[in-house]
Design a protein around this motif. Structure first.
Motif, PDB file in Angstrom:
ATOM      1  N   SER A   1     -39.476  74.935  23.882  1.00  0.00           N
ATOM      2  CA  SER A   1     -40.015  76.042  24.674  1.00  0.00           C
ATOM      3  C   SER A   1     -41.088  76.816  23.913  1.00  0.00           C
ATOM      4  O   SER A   1     -40.928  77.153  22.742  1.00  0.00           O
ATOM      5  CB  SER A   1     -38.871  76.984  25.061  1.00  0.00           C
ATOM      6  OG  SER A   1     -39.374  78.061  25.808  1.00  0.00           O
TER       7      SER A   1
ATOM      8  N   LYS B   1     -42.294  76.999  28.609  1.00  0.00           N
ATOM      9  CA  LYS B   1     -42.372  78.320  27.990  1.00  0.00           C
ATOM     10  C   LYS B   1     -41.389  79.232  28.728  1.00  0.00           C
ATOM     11  O   LYS B   1     -41.242  79.137  29.936  1.00  0.00           O
ATOM     12  CB  LYS B   1     -43.812  78.843  28.128  1.00  0.00           C
ATOM     13  CG  LYS B   1     -44.003  80.310  27.769  1.00  0.00           C
ATOM     14  CD  LYS B   1     -44.047  80.518  26.283  1.00  0.00           C
ATOM     15  CE  LYS B   1     -44.035  81.999  25.915  1.00  0.00           C
ATOM     16  NZ  LYS B   1     -43.669  82.213  24.499  1.00  0.00           N
ATOM     17  N   THR B   2     -40.734  80.105  28.002  1.00  0.00           N
ATOM     18  CA  THR B   2     -39.745  80.981  28.630  1.00  0.00           C
ATOM     19  C   THR B   2     -40.370  81.830  29.731  1.00  0.00           C
ATOM     20  O   THR B   2     -41.436  82.425  29.552  1.00  0.00           O
ATOM     21  CB  THR B   2     -39.102  81.905  27.582  1.00  0.00           C
ATOM     22  OG1 THR B   2     -38.397  81.099  26.636  1.00  0.00           O
ATOM     23  CG2 THR B   2     -38.123  82.885  28.227  1.00  0.00           C
TER      24      THR B   2
ATOM     25  N   ASN C   1     -32.577  81.513  27.259  1.00  0.00           N
ATOM     26  CA  ASN C   1     -33.130  81.958  25.975  1.00  0.00           C
ATOM     27  C   ASN C   1     -32.550  83.344  25.680  1.00  0.00           C
ATOM     28  O   ASN C   1     -33.108  84.359  26.088  1.00  0.00           O
ATOM     29  CB  ASN C   1     -34.661  81.983  26.037  1.00  0.00           C
ATOM     30  CG  ASN C   1     -35.278  82.504  24.747  1.00  0.00           C
ATOM     31  OD1 ASN C   1     -34.569  82.739  23.768  1.00  0.00           O
ATOM     32  ND2 ASN C   1     -36.580  82.683  24.744  1.00  0.00           N
TER      33      ASN C   1
ATOM     34  N   LYS D   1     -29.639  78.631  24.354  1.00  0.00           N
ATOM     35  CA  LYS D   1     -30.452  78.518  23.126  1.00  0.00           C
ATOM     36  C   LYS D   1     -30.043  79.571  22.110  1.00  0.00           C
ATOM     37  O   LYS D   1     -30.082  80.778  22.378  1.00  0.00           O
ATOM     38  CB  LYS D   1     -31.933  78.655  23.452  1.00  0.00           C
ATOM     39  CG  LYS D   1     -32.815  78.536  22.214  1.00  0.00           C
ATOM     40  CD  LYS D   1     -34.047  77.745  22.452  1.00  0.00           C
ATOM     41  CE  LYS D   1     -34.923  77.676  21.227  1.00  0.00           C
ATOM     42  NZ  LYS D   1     -36.320  77.462  21.561  1.00  0.00           N
TER      43      LYS D   1
ATOM     44  N   ILE E   1     -32.476  75.387  16.497  1.00  0.00           N
ATOM     45  CA  ILE E   1     -32.469  76.841  16.394  1.00  0.00           C
ATOM     46  C   ILE E   1     -33.758  77.433  16.967  1.00  0.00           C
ATOM     47  O   ILE E   1     -34.797  76.772  16.977  1.00  0.00           O
ATOM     48  CB  ILE E   1     -32.331  77.299  14.900  1.00  0.00           C
ATOM     49  CG1 ILE E   1     -33.475  76.760  14.045  1.00  0.00           C
ATOM     50  CG2 ILE E   1     -31.013  76.926  14.349  1.00  0.00           C
ATOM     51  CD1 ILE E   1     -33.449  77.245  12.569  1.00  0.00           C
TER      52      ILE E   1
ATOM     53  N   GLY F   1     -41.431  75.648  11.930  1.00  0.00           N
ATOM     54  CA  GLY F   1     -42.102  74.585  11.175  1.00  0.00           C
ATOM     55  C   GLY F   1     -41.235  74.030  10.058  1.00  0.00           C
ATOM     56  O   GLY F   1     -40.051  74.380   9.942  1.00  0.00           O
TER      57      GLY F   1
ATOM     58  N   GLY G   1     -38.632  72.524  12.800  1.00  0.00           N
ATOM     59  CA  GLY G   1     -39.406  71.805  11.797  1.00  0.00           C
ATOM     60  C   GLY G   1     -39.430  70.305  11.931  1.00  0.00           C
ATOM     61  O   GLY G   1     -39.698  69.596  10.962  1.00  0.00           O
TER      62      GLY G   1
ATOM     63  N   GLY H   1     -41.418  71.284  18.268  1.00  0.00           N
ATOM     64  CA  GLY H   1     -42.070  72.569  18.527  1.00  0.00           C
ATOM     65  C   GLY H   1     -43.421  72.688  17.857  1.00  0.00           C
ATOM     66  O   GLY H   1     -44.431  72.139  18.330  1.00  0.00           O
ATOM     67  N   THR H   2     -43.434  73.369  16.707  1.00  0.00           N
ATOM     68  CA  THR H   2     -44.670  73.648  15.969  1.00  0.00           C
ATOM     69  C   THR H   2     -45.537  72.399  15.755  1.00  0.00           C
ATOM     70  O   THR H   2     -46.768  72.489  15.789  1.00  0.00           O
ATOM     71  CB  THR H   2     -44.291  74.278  14.607  1.00  0.00           C
ATOM     72  OG1 THR H   2     -43.567  75.484  14.876  1.00  0.00           O
ATOM     73  CG2 THR H   2     -45.509  74.612  13.773  1.00  0.00           C
TER      74      THR H   2
HETATM   75  C1  LIG Z   1     -45.838  79.819  19.254  1.00  0.00           C
HETATM   76  C2  LIG Z   1     -44.368  79.666  19.560  1.00  0.00           C
HETATM   77  C3  LIG Z   1     -43.866  80.158  20.758  1.00  0.00           C
HETATM   78  C4  LIG Z   1     -42.510  80.043  21.064  1.00  0.00           C
HETATM   79  N1  LIG Z   1     -42.041  80.497  22.262  1.00  0.00           N
HETATM   80  C5  LIG Z   1     -40.731  80.316  22.585  1.00  0.00           C
HETATM   81  C6  LIG Z   1     -40.238  80.704  23.865  1.00  0.00           C
HETATM   82  O1  LIG Z   1     -40.963  81.187  24.737  1.00  0.00           O
HETATM   83  N2  LIG Z   1     -38.913  80.503  24.116  1.00  0.00           N
HETATM   84  C7  LIG Z   1     -38.058  79.917  23.210  1.00  0.00           C
HETATM   85  O2  LIG Z   1     -36.870  79.742  23.505  1.00  0.00           O
HETATM   86  N3  LIG Z   1     -38.513  79.531  21.992  1.00  0.00           N
HETATM   87  C8  LIG Z   1     -39.813  79.712  21.672  1.00  0.00           C
HETATM   88  N4  LIG Z   1     -40.273  79.285  20.443  1.00  0.00           N
HETATM   89  C9  LIG Z   1     -39.326  78.675  19.496  1.00  0.00           C
HETATM   90  C10 LIG Z   1     -39.350  77.141  19.573  1.00  0.00           C
HETATM   91  O3  LIG Z   1     -38.967  76.693  20.852  1.00  0.00           O
HETATM   92  C11 LIG Z   1     -38.400  76.528  18.517  1.00  0.00           C
HETATM   93  O4  LIG Z   1     -37.080  76.948  18.775  1.00  0.00           O
HETATM   94  C12 LIG Z   1     -38.760  76.936  17.090  1.00  0.00           C
HETATM   95  O5  LIG Z   1     -40.155  77.084  16.930  1.00  0.00           O
HETATM   96  C13 LIG Z   1     -38.240  75.954  16.041  1.00  0.00           C
HETATM   97  O6  LIG Z   1     -38.797  74.664  16.208  1.00  0.00           O
HETATM   98  P1  LIG Z   1     -40.116  74.170  15.391  1.00  0.00           P
HETATM   99  O7  LIG Z   1     -39.907  74.515  13.968  1.00  0.00           O
HETATM  100  O8  LIG Z   1     -40.194  72.698  15.674  1.00  0.00           O
HETATM  101  O9  LIG Z   1     -41.273  74.904  15.999  1.00  0.00           O
HETATM  102  C14 LIG Z   1     -41.633  79.414  20.129  1.00  0.00           C
HETATM  103  C15 LIG Z   1     -42.154  78.932  18.913  1.00  0.00           C
HETATM  104  C16 LIG Z   1     -43.489  79.018  18.625  1.00  0.00           C
HETATM  105  C17 LIG Z   1     -44.003  78.476  17.324  1.00  0.00           C
END
Ligand SMILES: Cc1cc2nc3c(=O)[nH]c(=O)nc-3n(C[C@H](O)[C@H](O)[C@H](O)COP(=O)(O)O)c2cc1C
Length: 306
Positions: A23, A47-48, A130, A168, A194, A220, A247, A268-269
Protein backbone atom coordinates in the motif's frame (compact mmCIF):
# COMPACT_ATOMS: atom_id res chain seq x y z
CA UNK A 1 11.10 -31.43 -12.87
CA UNK A 2 7.48 -30.31 -13.02
CA UNK A 3 6.61 -26.66 -12.91
CA UNK A 4 6.59 -25.72 -9.22
CA UNK A 5 3.29 -24.58 -7.70
CA UNK A 6 3.42 -20.99 -6.46
CA UNK A 7 -0.28 -20.23 -6.00
CA UNK A 8 -1.33 -19.41 -2.43
CA UNK A 9 -4.52 -18.75 -0.49
CA UNK A 10 -5.20 -15.93 1.94
CA UNK A 11 -8.67 -16.36 3.41
CA UNK A 12 -11.01 -16.67 0.42
CA UNK A 13 -8.41 -15.03 -1.81
CA UNK A 14 -6.71 -17.21 -4.38
CA UNK A 15 -3.47 -15.72 -5.68
CA UNK A 16 -1.67 -17.04 -8.77
CA UNK A 17 1.60 -16.17 -7.06
CA UNK A 18 2.57 -14.84 -3.62
CA UNK A 19 3.97 -11.47 -4.70
CA UNK A 20 1.90 -8.33 -4.19
CA UNK A 21 2.66 -4.62 -4.06
CA UNK A 22 2.50 -2.73 -0.76
CA UNK A 23 0.00 0.00 0.00
CA UNK A 24 1.14 3.51 -0.88
CA UNK A 25 4.02 2.44 -3.12
CA UNK A 26 2.07 1.49 -6.25
CA UNK A 27 -0.60 4.18 -6.39
CA UNK A 28 -3.75 2.72 -7.91
CA UNK A 29 -1.72 0.57 -10.36
CA UNK A 30 -2.50 2.65 -13.46
CA UNK A 31 0.61 4.74 -12.71
CA UNK A 32 2.72 1.61 -13.32
CA UNK A 33 1.03 0.30 -16.46
CA UNK A 34 3.67 1.66 -18.85
CA UNK A 35 6.54 0.14 -16.86
CA UNK A 36 5.41 -3.42 -16.21
CA UNK A 37 2.66 -5.96 -16.87
CA UNK A 38 0.51 -5.38 -13.78
CA UNK A 39 -1.67 -8.37 -14.73
CA UNK A 40 1.14 -10.68 -13.60
CA UNK A 41 1.10 -9.55 -9.96
CA UNK A 42 -0.28 -11.87 -7.28
CA UNK A 43 -2.44 -9.03 -5.94
CA UNK A 44 -2.54 -5.25 -5.86
CA UNK A 45 -2.94 -3.36 -2.60
CA UNK A 46 -4.16 0.20 -3.16
CA UNK A 47 -2.88 3.34 -1.50
CA UNK A 48 -4.85 3.69 1.72
CA UNK A 49 -8.25 5.32 1.27
CA UNK A 50 -10.16 7.43 3.74
CA UNK A 51 -13.82 8.43 3.51
CA UNK A 52 -13.07 12.01 2.61
CA UNK A 53 -10.26 13.26 0.32
CA UNK A 54 -7.01 14.13 2.13
CA UNK A 55 -4.32 16.55 1.02
CA UNK A 56 -1.66 14.86 3.12
CA UNK A 57 1.20 16.46 5.04
CA UNK A 58 3.32 19.51 4.08
CA UNK A 59 6.43 19.07 1.87
CA UNK A 60 9.09 17.80 2.04
CA UNK A 61 7.55 14.49 2.96
CA UNK A 62 10.12 11.99 1.72
CA UNK A 63 13.89 11.74 1.99
CA UNK A 64 16.57 9.13 1.48
CA UNK A 65 18.42 7.50 4.36
CA UNK A 66 21.49 5.26 4.50
CA UNK A 67 19.60 2.12 3.53
CA UNK A 68 16.06 3.15 2.85
CA UNK A 69 13.78 6.15 2.95
CA UNK A 70 11.63 8.22 5.24
CA UNK A 71 8.11 9.23 4.35
CA UNK A 72 5.36 11.19 5.94
CA UNK A 73 2.80 11.42 3.15
CA UNK A 74 -0.03 11.70 5.66
CA UNK A 75 -2.42 9.48 3.71
CA UNK A 76 -2.96 11.77 0.77
CA UNK A 77 -5.79 10.19 -1.24
CA UNK A 78 -8.85 11.19 -3.27
CA UNK A 79 -11.33 9.69 -0.79
CA UNK A 80 -13.54 6.66 -1.36
CA UNK A 81 -16.14 8.15 -3.73
CA UNK A 82 -13.65 9.56 -6.24
CA UNK A 83 -11.57 6.37 -5.99
CA UNK A 84 -14.61 4.28 -6.93
CA UNK A 85 -15.46 6.56 -9.84
CA UNK A 86 -11.99 7.26 -11.26
CA UNK A 87 -9.48 4.66 -10.06
CA UNK A 88 -11.39 1.42 -9.59
CA UNK A 89 -12.30 0.91 -13.30
CA UNK A 90 -8.64 0.41 -14.28
CA UNK A 91 -8.02 -1.90 -11.32
CA UNK A 92 -11.05 -4.02 -12.27
CA UNK A 93 -9.73 -4.40 -15.82
CA UNK A 94 -6.43 -5.91 -14.64
CA UNK A 95 -8.17 -9.08 -13.46
CA UNK A 96 -5.70 -9.19 -10.55
CA UNK A 97 -7.19 -9.59 -7.05
CA UNK A 98 -7.68 -6.07 -5.66
CA UNK A 99 -7.05 -5.44 -1.98
CA UNK A 100 -8.40 -2.10 -0.80
CA UNK A 101 -6.53 -0.49 2.07
CA UNK A 102 -8.64 1.73 4.30
CA UNK A 103 -8.03 3.96 7.32
CA UNK A 104 -10.01 6.16 9.66
CA UNK A 105 -9.07 9.81 10.17
CA UNK A 106 -10.78 10.70 13.40
CA UNK A 107 -13.12 7.99 14.62
CA UNK A 108 -12.66 4.23 14.27
CA UNK A 109 -16.33 4.09 13.15
CA UNK A 110 -15.18 5.44 9.78
CA UNK A 111 -13.81 1.95 9.09
CA UNK A 112 -17.37 0.62 9.22
CA UNK A 113 -18.62 3.16 6.69
CA UNK A 114 -15.70 2.45 4.34
CA UNK A 115 -16.15 -1.31 4.58
CA UNK A 116 -19.93 -1.08 4.13
CA UNK A 117 -19.42 0.77 0.84
CA UNK A 118 -16.68 -1.58 -0.40
CA UNK A 119 -18.66 -4.64 0.59
CA UNK A 120 -21.11 -4.21 -2.29
CA UNK A 121 -18.38 -4.02 -4.96
CA UNK A 122 -17.88 -7.48 -6.37
CA UNK A 123 -14.36 -6.88 -7.70
CA UNK A 124 -13.03 -5.90 -4.27
CA UNK A 125 -11.29 -9.15 -3.36
CA UNK A 126 -10.18 -8.17 0.13
CA UNK A 127 -10.01 -5.28 2.54
CA UNK A 128 -6.87 -4.30 4.41
CA UNK A 129 -7.41 -2.40 7.63
CA UNK A 130 -4.58 0.09 7.95
CA UNK A 131 -4.59 0.57 11.70
CA UNK A 132 -0.85 1.26 11.68
CA UNK A 133 -0.20 4.46 9.71
CA UNK A 134 2.33 6.48 11.72
CA UNK A 135 1.82 9.67 9.70
CA UNK A 136 -1.49 11.14 10.79
CA UNK A 137 -0.75 14.19 12.85
CA UNK A 138 -2.64 14.76 16.05
CA UNK A 139 -2.93 11.07 16.82
CA UNK A 140 -1.15 10.09 20.00
CA UNK A 141 -1.35 6.37 19.44
CA UNK A 142 -2.27 3.89 16.77
CA UNK A 143 -5.04 1.31 17.01
CA UNK A 144 -2.32 -1.23 16.16
CA UNK A 145 -0.49 -0.32 19.35
CA UNK A 146 -3.27 -1.61 21.57
CA UNK A 147 -4.51 -5.24 21.53
CA UNK A 148 -7.94 -4.27 22.92
CA UNK A 149 -8.49 -1.51 20.36
CA UNK A 150 -7.29 -3.84 17.58
CA UNK A 151 -9.68 -6.55 18.72
CA UNK A 152 -12.60 -4.13 18.88
CA UNK A 153 -12.25 -2.65 15.39
CA UNK A 154 -11.53 -5.97 13.69
CA UNK A 155 -14.50 -7.58 15.41
CA UNK A 156 -16.85 -4.76 14.40
CA UNK A 157 -15.69 -4.86 10.79
CA UNK A 158 -15.87 -8.68 10.75
CA UNK A 159 -19.56 -8.49 11.66
CA UNK A 160 -20.41 -6.50 8.52
CA UNK A 161 -18.32 -8.20 5.82
CA UNK A 162 -17.73 -11.66 4.46
CA UNK A 163 -14.85 -10.40 2.32
CA UNK A 164 -11.31 -11.45 3.15
CA UNK A 165 -10.08 -9.20 5.91
CA UNK A 166 -6.40 -8.36 6.37
CA UNK A 167 -5.13 -6.37 9.35
CA UNK A 168 -1.97 -4.34 8.79
CA UNK A 169 0.26 -4.21 11.85
CA UNK A 170 2.77 -1.70 13.16
CA UNK A 171 6.34 -2.54 14.21
CA UNK A 172 6.20 0.32 16.71
CA UNK A 173 5.02 -1.91 19.55
CA UNK A 174 6.39 -3.98 22.40
CA UNK A 175 4.88 -7.27 21.26
CA UNK A 176 3.63 -7.55 17.69
CA UNK A 177 2.64 -11.15 18.47
CA UNK A 178 0.04 -9.92 20.96
CA UNK A 179 -1.49 -7.55 18.41
CA UNK A 180 -1.56 -10.28 15.74
CA UNK A 181 -3.28 -12.54 18.26
CA UNK A 182 -5.93 -9.90 18.95
CA UNK A 183 -6.58 -9.55 15.19
CA UNK A 184 -6.87 -13.32 14.79
CA UNK A 185 -9.18 -13.68 17.80
CA UNK A 186 -11.44 -10.96 16.39
CA UNK A 187 -11.80 -12.78 13.08
CA UNK A 188 -9.16 -11.28 10.78
CA UNK A 189 -8.37 -13.69 7.92
CA UNK A 190 -4.74 -12.58 7.71
CA UNK A 191 -2.22 -10.10 9.05
CA UNK A 192 0.11 -7.91 6.98
CA UNK A 193 3.36 -6.71 8.50
CA UNK A 194 5.26 -4.48 8.86
CA UNK A 195 4.20 -0.89 8.29
CA UNK A 196 7.01 1.66 8.56
CA UNK A 197 9.17 2.16 11.65
CA UNK A 198 8.78 5.49 13.39
CA UNK A 199 11.94 7.51 12.64
CA UNK A 200 13.59 10.90 12.13
CA UNK A 201 16.41 12.43 10.07
CA UNK A 202 17.92 15.84 10.75
CA UNK A 203 19.40 18.46 8.42
CA UNK A 204 22.31 19.58 10.60
CA UNK A 205 22.80 22.92 8.84
CA UNK A 206 19.21 23.98 9.33
CA UNK A 207 18.90 21.98 12.57
CA UNK A 208 15.51 20.93 11.34
CA UNK A 209 14.00 17.56 10.55
CA UNK A 210 14.45 16.62 6.90
CA UNK A 211 10.74 15.83 6.77
CA UNK A 212 8.40 18.78 7.35
CA UNK A 213 6.18 16.82 9.72
CA UNK A 214 9.24 15.95 11.87
CA UNK A 215 8.65 12.31 12.56
CA UNK A 216 8.22 9.95 9.62
CA UNK A 217 8.20 6.27 8.70
CA UNK A 218 11.35 4.36 7.75
CA UNK A 219 11.12 1.75 4.99
CA UNK A 220 13.48 -0.10 2.66
CA UNK A 221 16.38 -2.52 3.20
CA UNK A 222 17.25 -0.99 6.59
CA UNK A 223 14.10 -2.42 8.16
CA UNK A 224 14.23 -5.90 6.62
CA UNK A 225 15.91 -7.73 9.54
CA UNK A 226 13.38 -6.17 11.93
CA UNK A 227 10.49 -7.20 9.68
CA UNK A 228 11.74 -10.77 9.14
CA UNK A 229 12.10 -11.26 12.89
CA UNK A 230 8.59 -9.94 13.47
CA UNK A 231 7.13 -12.28 10.83
CA UNK A 232 8.84 -15.20 12.58
CA UNK A 233 7.46 -14.03 15.93
CA UNK A 234 3.91 -13.72 14.56
CA UNK A 235 4.21 -17.05 12.72
CA UNK A 236 4.87 -18.72 16.05
CA UNK A 237 1.90 -17.02 17.65
CA UNK A 238 -1.05 -17.21 15.22
CA UNK A 239 -2.47 -19.64 12.67
CA UNK A 240 -3.82 -17.14 10.11
CA UNK A 241 -1.69 -16.38 7.03
CA UNK A 242 0.93 -13.64 7.15
CA UNK A 243 1.69 -11.19 4.37
CA UNK A 244 5.32 -10.21 4.96
CA UNK A 245 6.96 -6.96 3.94
CA UNK A 246 9.71 -4.52 4.84
CA UNK A 247 12.71 -3.95 2.63
CA UNK A 248 12.06 -6.63 0.04
CA UNK A 249 14.41 -5.72 -2.82
CA UNK A 250 14.94 -9.01 -4.64
CA UNK A 251 14.20 -12.73 -4.66
CA UNK A 252 16.50 -13.54 -1.74
CA UNK A 253 14.84 -10.99 0.51
CA UNK A 254 11.35 -12.26 -0.45
CA UNK A 255 12.51 -15.80 0.39
CA UNK A 256 13.62 -14.68 3.85
CA UNK A 257 10.04 -13.70 4.64
CA UNK A 258 8.54 -16.92 3.28
CA UNK A 259 11.01 -19.08 5.19
CA UNK A 260 10.20 -17.06 8.33
CA UNK A 261 6.52 -17.94 7.88
CA UNK A 262 4.91 -15.55 5.40
CA UNK A 263 2.32 -16.98 2.97
CA UNK A 264 2.77 -14.00 0.65
CA UNK A 265 5.04 -10.98 0.37
CA UNK A 266 4.55 -7.32 -0.50
CA UNK A 267 7.05 -5.14 -2.33
CA UNK A 268 7.09 -1.47 -1.27
CA UNK A 269 10.00 0.97 -1.49
CA UNK A 270 11.72 -1.18 -4.16
CA UNK A 271 8.95 -0.18 -6.62
CA UNK A 272 10.38 3.35 -6.68
CA UNK A 273 13.82 2.06 -7.69
CA UNK A 274 12.76 -0.64 -10.14
CA UNK A 275 9.05 -0.73 -11.04
CA UNK A 276 9.38 -4.22 -12.52
CA UNK A 277 11.03 -5.77 -9.47
CA UNK A 278 7.93 -7.71 -8.34
CA UNK A 279 7.83 -9.60 -11.62
CA UNK A 280 11.55 -10.38 -11.33
CA UNK A 281 10.88 -11.77 -7.85
CA UNK A 282 8.06 -14.01 -9.13
CA UNK A 283 10.45 -15.47 -11.71
CA UNK A 284 13.20 -15.76 -9.09
CA UNK A 285 10.97 -17.69 -6.69
CA UNK A 286 10.15 -20.23 -9.41
CA UNK A 287 13.85 -20.65 -10.18
CA UNK A 288 14.69 -21.19 -6.52
CA UNK A 289 12.02 -23.89 -6.21
CA UNK A 290 13.25 -25.71 -9.30
CA UNK A 291 16.87 -25.49 -8.18
CA UNK A 292 16.00 -26.84 -4.73
CA UNK A 293 13.58 -29.48 -6.08
CA UNK A 294 10.61 -28.06 -4.15
CA UNK A 295 7.32 -28.73 -5.93
CA UNK A 296 5.10 -26.34 -3.94
CA UNK A 297 6.08 -23.01 -2.41
CA UNK A 298 3.94 -23.81 0.63
CA UNK A 299 6.61 -26.29 1.71
CA UNK A 300 8.93 -23.33 2.30
CA UNK A 301 6.58 -21.34 4.53
CA UNK A 302 7.97 -21.26 8.02
CA UNK A 303 10.66 -23.79 7.04
CA UNK A 304 13.22 -21.91 9.13
CA UNK A 305 15.56 -24.21 11.05
CA UNK A 306 16.64 -22.88 14.43
C1 LIG B 1 5.93 6.51 0.22
C2 LIG B 1 5.24 5.45 1.05
C3 LIG B 1 3.87 5.53 1.25
C4 LIG B 1 3.21 4.57 2.02
N1 LIG B 1 1.85 4.64 2.18
C5 LIG B 1 1.20 3.67 2.87
C6 LIG B 1 -0.22 3.68 2.98
O1 LIG B 1 -0.92 4.54 2.44
N2 LIG B 1 -0.80 2.67 3.69
C7 LIG B 1 -0.09 1.65 4.27
O2 LIG B 1 -0.68 0.76 4.89
N3 LIG B 1 1.27 1.62 4.17
C8 LIG B 1 1.91 2.59 3.49
N4 LIG B 1 3.28 2.53 3.36
C9 LIG B 1 4.02 1.43 4.01
C10 LIG B 1 4.29 0.28 3.03
O3 LIG B 1 3.09 -0.28 2.55
C11 LIG B 1 5.13 -0.83 3.71
O4 LIG B 1 4.40 -1.36 4.80
C12 LIG B 1 6.47 -0.32 4.24
O5 LIG B 1 7.00 0.69 3.41
C13 LIG B 1 7.50 -1.43 4.40
O6 LIG B 1 7.80 -2.05 3.16
P1 LIG B 1 9.06 -1.60 2.24
O7 LIG B 1 10.24 -1.50 3.12
O8 LIG B 1 9.15 -2.66 1.18
O9 LIG B 1 8.68 -0.27 1.65
C14 LIG B 1 3.95 3.50 2.60
C15 LIG B 1 5.34 3.44 2.39
C16 LIG B 1 5.99 4.36 1.62
C17 LIG B 1 7.47 4.25 1.41
Amino acid sequence: MMKPKISVEIGKLKLNNPVMVASGTFGYAEEFKDFMDVKKLGAIVTKTLTLKPRKGNPMPRTCETAAGMLNSIGLENPGLAIFIREKLPFLKKTGVPIIISVASEEKPEEFLELVAQLNIIEEVAAIELNISCPNIQGKESLIAQDPAATYKIVQEVRKITGKTLITKLSPNVTSIGDIAQAAEDAGSDAVALINTLSAMSIDVDKRRPKIAAGIAGLSGPAIRPVAVKMVWEVFNKVKIPIIGMGGIMDTASALEFIIAGASAVSVGTANFINPGVSLEIIAGLKEYLVKNKISDIRELMGALKI
